[in-house]
Every structure is written in C-alpha cells, then in structure tokens.
Design a protein around this motif. Structure first.
Motif, PDB file in Angstrom:
ATOM      1  N   LEU A   1       0.861  -1.181   0.000  1.00 48.87           N
ATOM      2  CA  LEU A   1       0.000   0.000   0.000  1.00 48.87           C
ATOM      3  C   LEU A   1       0.891   1.222   0.000  1.00 48.87           C
ATOM      4  N   GLU A   2       0.567   2.202  -0.818  1.00 51.92           N
ATOM      5  CA  GLU A   2       1.294   3.455  -0.814  1.00 51.92           C
ATOM      6  C   GLU A   2       0.269   4.560  -0.579  1.00 51.92           C
ATOM      7  N   ILE A   3       0.498   5.329   0.472  1.00 54.48           N
ATOM      8  CA  ILE A   3      -0.441   6.374   0.881  1.00 54.48           C
ATOM      9  C   ILE A   3       0.364   7.632   1.172  1.00 54.48           C
ATOM     10  N   VAL A   4      -0.095   8.782   0.671  1.00 52.37           N
ATOM     11  CA  VAL A   4       0.528  10.062   0.996  1.00 52.37           C
ATOM     12  C   VAL A   4      -0.441  10.814   1.901  1.00 52.37           C
ATOM     13  N   VAL A   5       0.067  11.272   3.053  1.00 59.50           N
ATOM     14  CA  VAL A   5      -0.772  11.951   4.032  1.00 59.50           C
ATOM     15  C   VAL A   5      -0.107  13.237   4.506  1.00 59.50           C
ATOM     16  N   ASP A   6      -0.911  14.109   5.055  1.00 58.74           N
ATOM     17  CA  ASP A   6      -0.402  15.280   5.747  1.00 58.74           C
ATOM     18  C   ASP A   6       0.404  14.786   6.950  1.00 58.74           C
ATOM     19  N   SER A   7       1.476  15.468   7.278  1.00 54.52           N
ATOM     20  CA  SER A   7       2.346  15.035   8.380  1.00 54.52           C
ATOM     21  C   SER A   7       1.590  14.866   9.693  1.00 54.52           C
ATOM     22  N   GLY A   8       0.557  15.668   9.905  1.00 54.17           N
ATOM     23  CA  GLY A   8      -0.229  15.575  11.133  1.00 54.17           C
ATOM     24  C   GLY A   8      -1.043  14.303  11.244  1.00 54.17           C
ATOM     25  N   ASP A   9      -1.305  13.647  10.130  1.00 54.68           N
ATOM     26  CA  ASP A   9      -2.087  12.406  10.120  1.00 54.68           C
ATOM     27  C   ASP A   9      -1.223  11.155  10.183  1.00 54.68           C
ATOM     28  N   LEU A  10       0.086  11.330  10.142  1.00 55.02           N
ATOM     29  CA  LEU A  10       1.007  10.203  10.007  1.00 55.02           C
ATOM     30  C   LEU A  10       0.819   9.135  11.081  1.00 55.02           C
ATOM     31  N   GLU A  11       0.916   9.502  12.340  1.00 56.24           N
ATOM     32  CA  GLU A  11       0.867   8.503  13.420  1.00 56.24           C
ATOM     33  C   GLU A  11      -0.471   7.784  13.462  1.00 56.24           C
ATOM     34  N   ARG A  12      -1.550   8.509  13.237  1.00 59.64           N
ATOM     35  CA  ARG A  12      -2.886   7.906  13.245  1.00 59.64           C
ATOM     36  C   ARG A  12      -3.007   6.857  12.140  1.00 59.64           C
ATOM     37  N   VAL A  13      -2.482   7.160  10.957  1.00 62.74           N
ATOM     38  CA  VAL A  13      -2.564   6.225   9.832  1.00 62.74           C
ATOM     39  C   VAL A  13      -1.663   5.013  10.074  1.00 62.74           C
ATOM     40  N   VAL A  14      -0.462   5.245  10.565  1.00 64.58           N
ATOM     41  CA  VAL A  14       0.452   4.134  10.850  1.00 64.58           C
ATOM     42  C   VAL A  14      -0.155   3.205  11.906  1.00 64.58           C
ATOM     43  N   GLU A  15      -0.716   3.762  12.973  1.00 70.16           N
ATOM     44  CA  GLU A  15      -1.331   2.932  14.020  1.00 70.16           C
ATOM     45  C   GLU A  15      -2.522   2.146  13.476  1.00 70.16           C
ATOM     46  N   THR A  16      -3.291   2.752  12.595  1.00 66.50           N
ATOM     47  CA  THR A  16      -4.428   2.061  11.987  1.00 66.50           C
ATOM     48  C   THR A  16      -3.962   0.873  11.161  1.00 66.50           C
ATOM     49  N   ILE A  17      -2.908   1.063  10.393  1.00 65.92           N
ATOM     50  CA  ILE A  17      -2.366  -0.050   9.589  1.00 65.92           C
ATOM     51  C   ILE A  17      -1.860  -1.158  10.505  1.00 65.92           C
ATOM     52  N   ILE A  18      -1.094  -0.792  11.522  1.00 69.09           N
ATOM     53  CA  ILE A  18      -0.548  -1.803  12.442  1.00 69.09           C
ATOM     54  C   ILE A  18      -1.671  -2.603  13.101  1.00 69.09           C
ATOM     55  N   GLU A  19      -2.666  -1.908  13.635  1.00 68.10           N
ATOM     56  CA  GLU A  19      -3.762  -2.581  14.344  1.00 68.10           C
ATOM     57  C   GLU A  19      -4.522  -3.551  13.450  1.00 68.10           C
ATOM     58  N   ASN A  20      -4.640  -3.232  12.176  1.00 66.74           N
ATOM     59  CA  ASN A  20      -5.469  -4.052  11.291  1.00 66.74           C
ATOM     60  C   ASN A  20      -4.693  -5.029  10.431  1.00 66.74           C
ATOM     61  N   ALA A  21      -3.367  -4.911  10.370  1.00 63.44           N
ATOM     62  CA  ALA A  21      -2.554  -5.833   9.581  1.00 63.44           C
ATOM     63  C   ALA A  21      -1.852  -6.872  10.460  1.00 63.44           C
ATOM     64  N   ARG A  22      -1.778  -6.626  11.751  1.00 64.50           N
ATOM     65  CA  ARG A  22      -1.014  -7.504  12.650  1.00 64.50           C
ATOM     66  C   ARG A  22      -1.763  -8.808  12.930  1.00 64.50           C
ATOM     67  N   THR A  23      -1.025  -9.924  12.782  1.00 66.86           N
ATOM     68  CA  THR A  23      -1.523 -11.227  13.211  1.00 66.86           C
ATOM     69  C   THR A  23      -0.707 -11.722  14.399  1.00 66.86           C
ATOM     70  N   GLY A  24       0.484 -11.151  14.578  1.00 60.88           N
ATOM     71  CA  GLY A  24       1.372 -11.599  15.637  1.00 60.88           C
ATOM     72  C   GLY A  24       2.367 -12.647  15.174  1.00 60.88           C
ATOM     73  N   ASP A  25       2.284 -13.053  13.919  1.00 61.21           N
ATOM     74  CA  ASP A  25       3.181 -14.067  13.368  1.00 61.21           C
ATOM     75  C   ASP A  25       4.253 -13.412  12.499  1.00 61.21           C
ATOM     76  N   ILE A  26       5.351 -14.120  12.312  1.00 65.25           N
ATOM     77  CA  ILE A  26       6.378 -13.652  11.388  1.00 65.25           C
ATOM     78  C   ILE A  26       5.745 -13.514  10.005  1.00 65.25           C
ATOM     79  N   GLY A  27       6.092 -12.445   9.301  1.00 62.40           N
ATOM     80  CA  GLY A  27       5.554 -12.241   7.965  1.00 62.40           C
ATOM     81  C   GLY A  27       4.412 -11.239   7.914  1.00 62.40           C
ATOM     82  N   ASP A  28       4.150 -10.545   9.027  1.00 63.52           N
ATOM     83  CA  ASP A  28       3.080  -9.542   9.043  1.00 63.52           C
ATOM     84  C   ASP A  28       3.403  -8.350   8.157  1.00 63.52           C
ATOM     85  N   GLY A  29       4.680  -8.081   7.915  1.00 62.07           N
ATOM     86  CA  GLY A  29       5.058  -7.019   6.992  1.00 62.07           C
ATOM     87  C   GLY A  29       5.844  -5.899   7.631  1.00 62.07           C
TER      88      GLY A  29
END
Length: 112
Positions: A61-89
């Motif tokens: 996924l490639e996303i361009v965001v305003d700097s103020g939205d960075l942490e919120r977007v990164v946390e959203t990706i982590i929360e929804n992409a994480r399985t806890g196994d090797i290979g999550d990305g």
C-alpha cells in the motif's frame, strides 16, 4: 507530507482498507508484490517432493498523508494488519517534497 509504504499480508488488505476509510483516508495505491524477510519463505510438499517458496506474495500500500495524520494512519495499519506471526510485513515512511494533481494543477496538501 509523508509517504507511507506498507507491505502487508494479502488477506489483511480488506481489513486495512476498511479501517483507513473509517479514518477518512481513501486515496491509496495497491500493488501485488512478492518478497521475503525474516520469514525466509515456507517449505511445502507437492506430490511427494519438498520445495521452498522463498518469495511470498504480499500487498504493498502506498499512501501520501499530511504530516499531522502520520501517526494515526500508521497505528491504523498496524492494528489491522497484525496477526502476531512472522511475515506480518513492514511500514516505511519517507518525506514527500510536493504533490501535483494533474487534472487541476493543485499542489501540496490540496492535491492529496
């Protein structure tokens, strides 16, 4: 502005897309990719023969965001992409100098 490049499991794409939409992030580029990291591939058997698949299918996924939205977007990706196994990305973050919307000629944050 920041560019977020996230390499995630294919099966997590819909979860991540939906969560980002809820956060108001709709624009993104999605590419099918193959790669390997710590996971170093997987061993499989086919008709009695063992073989190693060392470049596993992922989605980038490639996303361009305003700097103020960075942490919120990164946390959203982590929360929804994480399985806890090797290979999550992985998530890569880089600066974006400028953006130009081709249709209107708008530049910068207006063009995101």
């Amino acid at each position: 502005m920041k560019r977020i490049t996230a390499v995630i499991r294919r099966e997590k794409l819909e979860d991540v897309k939906y969560a980002l939409e809820l956060e108001g992030i709709e624009g993104m580029t999605v590419t099918d990719v193959r790669g390997r990291g710590q996971q170093m591939g997987i061993r499989e058997s086919y008709r009695g023969m063992d073989y190693c698949v060392d470049l596993l299918p992922k989605v980038e996924l490639e996303i361009v965001v305003d700097s103020g939205d960075l942490e919120r977007v990164v946390e959203t990706i982590i929360e929804n992409a994480r399985t806890g196994d090797i290979g999550d990305g992985k998530i890569f973050i880089s600066d974006v100098e400028d953006v130009v919307r081709i249709r209107t000629g708008e530049r910068g944050e207006k063009a995101i």
